[in-house]
Design an enzyme around this catalytic site. Structure first.
Site, PDB file in Angstrom:
ATOM      1  N   TRP A 184       0.811  -1.214   0.000  1.00  4.36           N
ATOM      2  CA  TRP A 184       0.000   0.000   0.000  1.00  4.36           C
ATOM      3  C   TRP A 184       0.847   1.268   0.000  1.00  4.36           C
ATOM      4  O   TRP A 184       0.321   2.367  -0.135  1.00  4.36           O
ATOM      5  CB  TRP A 184      -0.951   0.001   1.205  1.00  4.36           C
ATOM      6  CG  TRP A 184      -0.310  -0.322   2.516  1.00  4.36           C
ATOM      7  CD1 TRP A 184       0.292   0.549   3.369  1.00  4.36           C
ATOM      8  CD2 TRP A 184      -0.220  -1.603   3.138  1.00  4.36           C
ATOM      9  NE1 TRP A 184       0.768  -0.111   4.473  1.00  4.36           N
ATOM     10  CE2 TRP A 184       0.454  -1.434   4.371  1.00  4.36           C
ATOM     11  CE3 TRP A 184      -0.655  -2.892   2.784  1.00  4.36           C
ATOM     12  CZ2 TRP A 184       0.713  -2.498   5.244  1.00  4.36           C
ATOM     13  CZ3 TRP A 184      -0.398  -3.940   3.658  1.00  4.36           C
ATOM     14  CH2 TRP A 184       0.271  -3.739   4.858  1.00  4.36           C
ATOM     15  N   ARG A 185       2.164   1.108   0.144  1.00  7.35           N
ATOM     16  CA  ARG A 185       3.051   2.259   0.041  1.00  7.35           C
ATOM     17  C   ARG A 185       3.549   2.488  -1.387  1.00  7.35           C
ATOM     18  O   ARG A 185       4.199   3.498  -1.657  1.00  7.35           O
ATOM     19  CB  ARG A 185       4.251   2.092   0.970  1.00  7.35           C
ATOM     20  CG  ARG A 185       3.899   2.221   2.437  1.00  7.35           C
ATOM     21  CD  ARG A 185       5.112   2.117   3.305  1.00  7.35           C
ATOM     22  NE  ARG A 185       4.756   2.378   4.700  1.00  7.35           N
ATOM     23  CZ  ARG A 185       5.553   2.145   5.727  1.00  7.35           C
ATOM     24  NH1 ARG A 185       6.760   1.642   5.523  1.00  7.35           N
ATOM     25  NH2 ARG A 185       5.153   2.403   6.958  1.00  7.35           N
ATOM     26  N   GLU A 189      -5.517   1.060   5.588  1.00  7.33           N
ATOM     27  CA  GLU A 189      -5.635   1.759   6.864  1.00  7.33           C
ATOM     28  C   GLU A 189      -6.721   1.150   7.748  1.00  7.33           C
ATOM     29  O   GLU A 189      -6.558   1.045   8.957  1.00  7.33           O
ATOM     30  CB  GLU A 189      -5.911   3.255   6.634  1.00  7.33           C
ATOM     31  CG  GLU A 189      -4.730   4.021   6.065  1.00  7.33           C
ATOM     32  CD  GLU A 189      -3.509   3.972   6.959  1.00  7.33           C
ATOM     33  OE1 GLU A 189      -3.670   3.854   8.195  1.00  7.33           O
ATOM     34  OE2 GLU A 189      -2.380   4.053   6.446  1.00  7.33           O
ATOM     35  N   THR A 235      -4.561  -3.754  14.321  1.00 12.48           N
ATOM     36  CA  THR A 235      -4.022  -4.993  13.764  1.00 12.48           C
ATOM     37  C   THR A 235      -2.559  -4.778  13.396  1.00 12.48           C
ATOM     38  O   THR A 235      -2.211  -3.775  12.774  1.00 12.48           O
ATOM     39  CB  THR A 235      -4.804  -5.414  12.499  1.00 12.48           C
ATOM     40  OG1 THR A 235      -6.169  -5.637  12.826  1.00 12.48           O
ATOM     41  CG2 THR A 235      -4.220  -6.689  11.894  1.00 12.48           C
ATOM     42  N   LEU A 269      -9.702 -11.362  11.667  1.00  9.75           N
ATOM     43  CA  LEU A 269      -9.066 -10.074  11.950  1.00  9.75           C
ATOM     44  C   LEU A 269      -9.628  -9.419  13.208  1.00  9.75           C
ATOM     45  O   LEU A 269      -8.978  -8.588  13.827  1.00  9.75           O
ATOM     46  CB  LEU A 269      -9.250  -9.110  10.765  1.00  9.75           C
ATOM     47  CG  LEU A 269      -8.122  -9.043   9.745  1.00  9.75           C
ATOM     48  CD1 LEU A 269      -8.484  -8.064   8.645  1.00  9.75           C
ATOM     49  CD2 LEU A 269      -6.804  -8.656  10.382  1.00  9.75           C
ATOM     50  N   TYR A 328     -12.563  -7.125  15.473  1.00  8.42           N
ATOM     51  CA  TYR A 328     -13.131  -5.778  15.344  1.00  8.42           C
ATOM     52  C   TYR A 328     -13.957  -5.690  14.062  1.00  8.42           C
ATOM     53  O   TYR A 328     -13.695  -4.897  13.160  1.00  8.42           O
ATOM     54  CB  TYR A 328     -12.035  -4.714  15.352  1.00  8.42           C
ATOM     55  CG  TYR A 328     -11.231  -4.694  16.630  1.00  8.42           C
ATOM     56  CD1 TYR A 328     -11.692  -4.017  17.753  1.00  8.42           C
ATOM     57  CD2 TYR A 328     -10.013  -5.378  16.724  1.00  8.42           C
ATOM     58  CE1 TYR A 328     -10.965  -4.006  18.938  1.00  8.42           C
ATOM     59  CE2 TYR A 328      -9.288  -5.378  17.911  1.00  8.42           C
ATOM     60  CZ  TYR A 328      -9.761  -4.689  19.007  1.00  8.42           C
ATOM     61  OH  TYR A 328      -9.058  -4.681  20.173  1.00  8.42           O
ATOM     62  N   TYR A 378      -7.636  10.154  12.288  1.00 11.21           N
ATOM     63  CA  TYR A 378      -6.378   9.540  11.853  1.00 11.21           C
ATOM     64  C   TYR A 378      -6.490   8.976  10.440  1.00 11.21           C
ATOM     65  O   TYR A 378      -5.641   9.249   9.569  1.00 11.21           O
ATOM     66  CB  TYR A 378      -5.946   8.415  12.805  1.00 11.21           C
ATOM     67  CG  TYR A 378      -4.956   7.502  12.130  1.00 11.21           C
ATOM     68  CD1 TYR A 378      -3.639   7.896  11.959  1.00 11.21           C
ATOM     69  CD2 TYR A 378      -5.364   6.285  11.575  1.00 11.21           C
ATOM     70  CE1 TYR A 378      -2.734   7.098  11.271  1.00 11.21           C
ATOM     71  CE2 TYR A 378      -4.471   5.490  10.892  1.00 11.21           C
ATOM     72  CZ  TYR A 378      -3.155   5.892  10.742  1.00 11.21           C
ATOM     73  OH  TYR A 378      -2.271   5.112  10.039  1.00 11.21           O
ATOM     74  N   ASP A 416      -1.525   8.423  15.490  1.00 10.84           N
ATOM     75  CA  ASP A 416      -1.929   7.093  15.937  1.00 10.84           C
ATOM     76  C   ASP A 416      -1.128   6.743  17.183  1.00 10.84           C
ATOM     77  O   ASP A 416      -0.419   7.592  17.740  1.00 10.84           O
ATOM     78  CB  ASP A 416      -1.746   6.056  14.823  1.00 10.84           C
ATOM     79  CG  ASP A 416      -0.291   5.754  14.513  1.00 10.84           C
ATOM     80  OD1 ASP A 416       0.605   6.503  14.997  1.00 10.84           O
ATOM     81  OD2 ASP A 416      -0.023   4.772  13.796  1.00 10.84           O
ATOM     82  N   CYS A 428      19.127   5.440  18.709  1.00  9.96           N
ATOM     83  CA  CYS A 428      18.042   6.316  18.259  1.00  9.96           C
ATOM     84  C   CYS A 428      18.603   7.649  17.753  1.00  9.96           C
ATOM     85  O   CYS A 428      19.388   8.305  18.462  1.00  9.96           O
ATOM     86  CB  CYS A 428      17.063   6.571  19.396  1.00  9.96           C
ATOM     87  SG  CYS A 428      15.745   7.727  18.971  1.00  9.96           S
ATOM     88  N   SER A 457     -11.433  -6.644  23.454  1.00 11.66           N
ATOM     89  CA  SER A 457     -10.905  -5.373  23.947  1.00 11.66           C
ATOM     90  C   SER A 457     -11.421  -5.029  25.347  1.00 11.66           C
ATOM     91  O   SER A 457     -10.653  -4.597  26.206  1.00 11.66           O
ATOM     92  CB  SER A 457     -11.240  -4.247  22.976  1.00 11.66           C
ATOM     93  OG  SER A 457     -12.630  -4.190  22.733  1.00 11.66           O
TER      94      SER A 457
END
Length: 355
Positions: free
Chosen positions: A23-24, A36, A42, A79, A81, A117, A135, A199, A302
């Site tokens: 998806w990029r 998204e 997930t 998956l 939700y 988001y 996010d 970092c 959840s």
């Protein structure tokens, strides 16, 4: 470190460490939208295969809009939700007339199941709009780097972090910057035990300076969980069994399951068999045998923990019907979308060829 140095450091890190994801490699807003929604709550490792299968079956808005909800839910099975899948399907149907996603933030944000988001992600990745994404990864990076104590699960905290994210956004390269800060949070500034020694933000990180990395980001409270106790009854009548679709207003809406008796606490067998719900379910049918398939299976959601047991009941009458349930051949059960818990019981009850 200045704002420009912050974004430049993240983008340089991203160029070296970015994950190659399908998806990029696209500016198609539909495919970005699908990715998204799948990746909400997930992990990428789990969502990757789902994304590929989903796009292969539903390559555009129209194909998704034209599909039956049961098929969409079946593609989503495992998956969790599941409201995400229902909202996705409903949004696709609302867009079928135009055949594509809208091109303004306001219209994208108005789509069913799309929050701040997701709208920012779609608009920045597909249209290069200067929309900052916030996010869980972004909360973590910003709260640690800036030493922000404001809890992220309050209205004030969400407003503050949205403002900070907007101030730090690289407006010349919003898509790359947003991907960079999210990947940085997912791979480098991880929730526990991050490797701060390597970092690129270490020299300017307030949380590292103050030895508070593990404390941030803060939350105001923990969500209370509720225990629920399910007894599933898998009824066999010859080659047939019985299922129904769960209704609205509870977990696993519009997914299928076999007969269920829910109780305030876990019952023993004598208590279960004496319940009015048990007698009502079988409707006076003669029973050939009953066996416990599995007891006390723990399934964590959840805000709920389900403790489930499963019983197999074989009826004498192979032509029996159960009031309120759909009678289906066991070999056709694989066609129906079910929860992961029901899928687990299927694995114990059915021959491999019909799971």
């Amino acid at each position: 470190m200045s704002v420009n140095q912050f974004s430049e450091s993240l983008i340089r890190w991203y160029e070296l460490h970015r994950r190659e994801l399908p998806w990029r490699e696209t500016k198609d807003p539909y495919r970005i939208w699908i990715s998204e929604i799948i990746l909400q709550q997930t992990r990428v490792a789990q969502g990757y295969a789902y994304y590929c299968r989903f796009i292969e079956r539903f390559p555009d808005v129209c194909s998704l809009a034209e599909a039956h909800e049961d098929e969409v839910m079946k593609m989503w099975q495992g998956l969790g939700y599941y409201s995400r899948a229902r909202n996705l399907h409903e949004a696709a149907r609302s867009l079928a007339g135009r055949g594509r996603l809208p091109e303004t933030y306001k219209e994208v944000r108005a789509m069913k199941g799309v929050g701040d988001y997701t709208a920012a992600a779609i608009c920045s990745f597909a249209y290069d709009m200067p929309c900052a994404v916030v996010d869980g990864n972004v909360y973590r990076v910003l709260s640690r780097w800036m030493g922000v104590d404001e809890p992220i699960d309050t209205a004030a905290g969400k407003k503050l972090f949205a403002q900070l994210a907007d101030q730090l956004l690289d407006r010349k390269h919003p898509a790359v910057y947003n991907q960079a800060i999210m990947d940085f949070g997912a791979l480098q500034c991880v929730p526990t035990s991050p490797d701060c020694q390597v970092c690129p933000l270490a020299d300017s990180c307030v949380a590292l300076r103050d030895k508070r990395v593990e404390e941030l980001p803060r939350k105001s409270h923990k969500v209370k969980t509720v225990n629920r106790y399910f007894s599933y009854i898998y009824v066999r009548a010859g080659v047939y069994t019985f299922i129904n679709k769960r209704g609205a207003g509870d977990i696993w809406q519009n997914l299928y399951e076999f007969p269920l008796i829910e109780t305030p606490e876990k019952p023993d067998e004598s208590e279960l068999f004496a319940l009015p719900e048990w007698n009502k379910l079988l409707g006076g049918q003669a029973v050939k045998r009953i066996r416990l398939v599995e007891s006390g299976v723990k399934h964590v959601l959840s805000h709920r923990v389900v403790y489930a047991s499963c019983y197999e009941v074989v009826l004498e009458n192979e032509d029996a019907f159960l009031d309120g349930f759909q009678r289906v051949r066991e070999e056709d059960l694989h066609k129906f979308p079910v929860s992961r818990l029901i899928s687990h019981f299927f694995s114990l009850l059915l021959e491999p060829k019909i799971r």
